[in-house]
Design an enzyme around this catalytic site. Structure first.
Site, short mmCIF file in Angstrom:
data_model
loop_
_atom_site.label_atom_id
_atom_site.label_comp_id
_atom_site.label_asym_id
_atom_site.label_seq_id
_atom_site.Cartn_x
_atom_site.Cartn_y
_atom_site.Cartn_z
N SER A 270 0.95 -1.45 -0.14
CA SER A 270 -0.11 -0.38 0.10
C SER A 270 1.12 1.16 -0.20
CB SER A 270 -0.99 -0.17 1.32
OG SER A 270 0.06 -0.23 2.13
N ASN B 182 -1.92 -2.87 13.06
CA ASN B 182 -4.19 -2.77 13.19
C ASN B 182 -3.61 -0.93 13.98
OD1 ASN B 182 -3.90 -4.92 11.72
ND2 ASN B 182 -4.73 -5.87 13.33
N TYR C 113 -9.14 -6.45 12.26
CA TYR C 113 -9.34 -6.75 10.93
C TYR C 113 -8.78 -7.27 10.20
CZ TYR C 113 -5.96 -4.54 8.29
OH TYR C 113 -4.84 -3.64 6.41
N SER D 164 -12.66 26.72 -27.45
CA SER D 164 -12.90 25.67 -27.94
C SER D 164 -11.95 25.76 -29.12
CB SER D 164 -14.15 25.55 -28.74
OG SER D 164 -13.96 24.41 -30.28
N GLU E 248 -18.54 22.45 -15.06
CA GLU E 248 -18.85 21.37 -15.55
C GLU E 248 -18.05 20.03 -14.21
OE1 GLU E 248 -19.24 21.00 -20.40
OE2 GLU E 248 -18.41 23.09 -19.74
N GLN F 208 -7.58 -2.63 4.34
CA GLN F 208 -6.03 -2.08 3.57
C GLN F 208 -6.79 -0.68 2.15
OE1 GLN F 208 -2.43 -2.95 3.31
NE2 GLN F 208 -2.49 -2.69 0.96
N ASN G 173 -16.05 28.17 -22.70
CA ASN G 173 -17.22 26.96 -21.84
C ASN G 173 -16.79 26.67 -20.41
OD1 ASN G 173 -18.08 25.70 -24.38
ND2 ASN G 173 -16.26 24.90 -24.57
N LYS H 124 -8.03 3.51 1.77
CA LYS H 124 -7.63 4.65 2.10
C LYS H 124 -7.78 5.36 0.16
CE LYS H 124 -4.71 2.92 5.06
NZ LYS H 124 -4.92 1.74 4.51
N LYS I 38 -16.76 29.94 -28.48
CA LYS I 38 -16.68 29.26 -27.18
C LYS I 38 -16.58 30.29 -26.50
CE LYS I 38 -18.60 25.15 -27.09
NZ LYS I 38 -19.97 25.15 -27.13
N THR J 174 -39.31 26.12 -11.15
CA THR J 174 -40.40 24.93 -10.56
C THR J 174 -39.77 23.87 -11.65
OG1 THR J 174 -42.04 25.28 -10.64
CG2 THR J 174 -41.39 25.67 -7.96
N HIS J 175 -39.73 23.01 -11.60
CA HIS J 175 -39.23 22.23 -12.94
C HIS J 175 -39.22 23.01 -13.95
CE1 HIS J 175 -43.06 20.19 -10.79
NE2 HIS J 175 -43.03 21.45 -10.63
N1 ARG Z 1 -0.69 -1.55 5.38
C1 ARG Z 1 -2.26 -1.82 6.20
C2 ARG Z 1 -3.63 -1.43 6.16
O1 ARG Z 1 -2.82 0.22 5.18
C3 ARG Z 1 -1.73 -2.08 7.41
C4 ARG Z 1 -2.15 -2.82 8.83
C5 ARG Z 1 -1.62 -4.11 7.84
N2 ARG Z 1 -1.87 -5.00 9.54
C6 ARG Z 1 -2.03 -6.29 9.05
N3 ARG Z 1 -2.36 -7.32 10.34
N4 ARG Z 1 -1.58 -6.86 8.42
O2 ARG Z 1 -3.94 -1.12 6.48
#
Ligand code: ARG
Length: 459
Positions: free
Chosen positions: A24, A111, A318, A278, A291, A323, A286, A326, A284, A156-157
């Site tokens: 990660s 964790n 966990y 454009s 948008e 993971q 834009n 994120k 144009k 409205t509408h």
């Molecule tokens: N890279 C992991 C995550 O983002 C960190 C936690 C890993 N924990 C484990 N027990 N493998 O969740």
């Protein structure tokens, strides 16, 4: 070779594809500052509790600051074989200070570490969303103040309904963003508890002080249950949900700006700073920024749905599934902050075509309700009857291709003899908006009160 962090029971390293799916570091490096902050708080607490020596804690704390400055300077090599930000930082710490680095992870797991880092990161994003919204509200207030009595069609509408004012319309968004603000504030307050010290899932036998690390990291208190602390991501879901609602609000105004800036409306003109041309059509201009703001809800809500789906059905505590929280959250946060900033800039630089709005405000029989209300007030008609009479007048005007005020008094009186000359003032758009003085109504006096209240709230 086997992993230096847990290689004790492993004879061989991972398959290349295993590393690719598992690592990660490509994205969680964004949490480096939170990771180092959490580790410093943890090490200081371990020393204060007599779990590691003050000398080791000192070396760890200093070493972590060196790692921090290396990362900030772009002088740090992130290594995918070290999987994530947590192990990359710790490995570098070991290079720098040697043996004491191995004591940092006492009474801690990745964790609780990742749960802490991610909470700190999302908490920062709540703060960023709050400032972004405050700036945006200030920009909308400035527009509202300038145009508290500029009449425009209310729809409205998307059909002409009743005239409203530009200020009233702007203040409608201020109210929506005000609720967005409170959602981010609520979410921030609820997430402000520390997972650190939950360890892998069960807590630890070391005599740690979770209150101390919580306080050092600006949390109100430690989370009360270690299983919960390492396994829930509801704080991120709350952030994403608030972000989705906010992005939905932004999308609606963005859509209105797209419509209003068209040649058919010309209510507003986006400044050059917020438009593109454009490559083929020289005429144009834009509204690309609008948008793109309109589109951001797609990504943000997508991230929200993704994380809900990832979390759904996960047994405690966990699992590596988590993971995947994120990238979704990072992308949604980036998209939201950009959309907020772009909307703020667009609003600040927007020029409003007061005359075009006023001209459109009276079109489409927009003051028909005022006529019906007048018949109720002045001629004592039941509203339904007044509605019917007004409808007949609209039909008459429509058949001749004219607006209501262009009917003669004689023509009006043929429909209802109680109508007098006064009706022409009633049919004017300025009168119409000025008359709507009910609380929250479009009358400029009410709009100015609302603006004043908001200025006080923000001050
Ligand atoms: N890279 C992991 C995550 O983002 C960190 C936690 C890993 N924990 C484990 N027990 N493998 O969740």
């Amino acid at each position: 070779g086997a992993n230096s962090m847990w290689g004790g029971r492993f004879a061989a390293g991972p398959d290349a594809i295993m590393q690719a799916i598992n690592a990660s570091i490509g994205f969680d490096q964004r949490m480096f500052a939170q990771d180092i902050r959490g580790s410093r708080a943890h090490a200081a607490m371990l020393a204060a509790q007599g779990i590691i020596s003050p000398t080791d804690a000192e070396a760890i704390g200093e070493g972590l600051l060196t790692v921090l400055s290396e990362i900030e300077a772009g002088a740090f090599t992130f290594r995918p074989e070290l999987e994530d930000i947590h192990m990359n930082v710790e490995a570098r710490l070991k290079d720098l200070i040697g043996e004491p680095a191995g004591r940092l992870h006492t009474a801690r797991s990745r964790n609780d570490q990742v749960a802490t880092d991610f909470r700190l990161w999302v908490r920062d994003q709540c703060d960023a969303a709050i400032s972004g919204l405050e700036a945006l509200i200030a920009a909308a207030l400035a527009q509202a103040e300038a145009g508290a009595d500029w009449v425009m069609p209310g729809f409205t509408h998307l059909q002409s309904a009743q005239p409203v004012t530009w200020g009233h319309h702007m203040m409608a968004y201020v109210e929506m963003w005000g609720r967005d603000l409170s959602r981010f504030r609520d979410a921030r307050a609820r997430m402000n508890e520390s997972p650190l010290g939950a360890a892998a899932l069960a807590g630890t036998g070391f005599a740690i002080d979770r209150r101390a690390t919580a306080a050092a990291l600006g949390f109100d208190r430690p989370m009360a249950n270690s299983l919960d602390a390492v396994s829930d991501r509801d704080f991120a879901l709350e952030f994403l949900s608030a972000a989705s609602i906010c992005a939905m609000h932004l999308s609606r105004l963005a859509e209105e700006l797209v419509i209003w800036s068209s040649a058919q409306f010309r209510f507003v003109a986006m400044s050059d700073k917020w438009s593109t041309g454009s490559s083929i059509m020289p005429q144009k201009r834009n509204p690309d920024a609008a948008e793109l703001i309109r589109a951001k809800i797609g990504r943000i809500l997508g991230a929200t749905v993704a994380l809900f789906t990832i979390m759904k059905g996960l047994p405690l505590a966990y699992s590596k599934d988590m993971q995947e929280d994120k990238e979704q959250t990072f992308d949604a946060a980036d998209s939201l902050m950009l959309a907020l900033a772009a909307m703020e800039g667009m609003l600040r630089d927007l020029s409003v075509n007061r005359d075009a709005m006023a001209a459109a405000a009276g079109a489409g029989f927009s003051t028909a309700t005022d006529l019906a209300d007048w018949l109720v007030r002045e001629a004592g008609l039941p509203f339904r009857e007044a509605h019917h009479a007004t409808g007949a007048l609209v039909a008459k005007a429509e058949a001749r291709g004219i607006d209501l005020p262009e009917l003669t008094l004689v023509e009006m009186q043929a429909v209802n003899p109680a109508i007098t000359q006064e009706i022409y003032a009633v049919l004017g758009v300025d009168n119409s908006v000025a008359s709507r003085t009910s609380y929250g109504g479009t009358a400029p006096v009410r709009v100015r009160e609302q603006i004043a209240q908001w200025k006080e709230r923000l001050a």
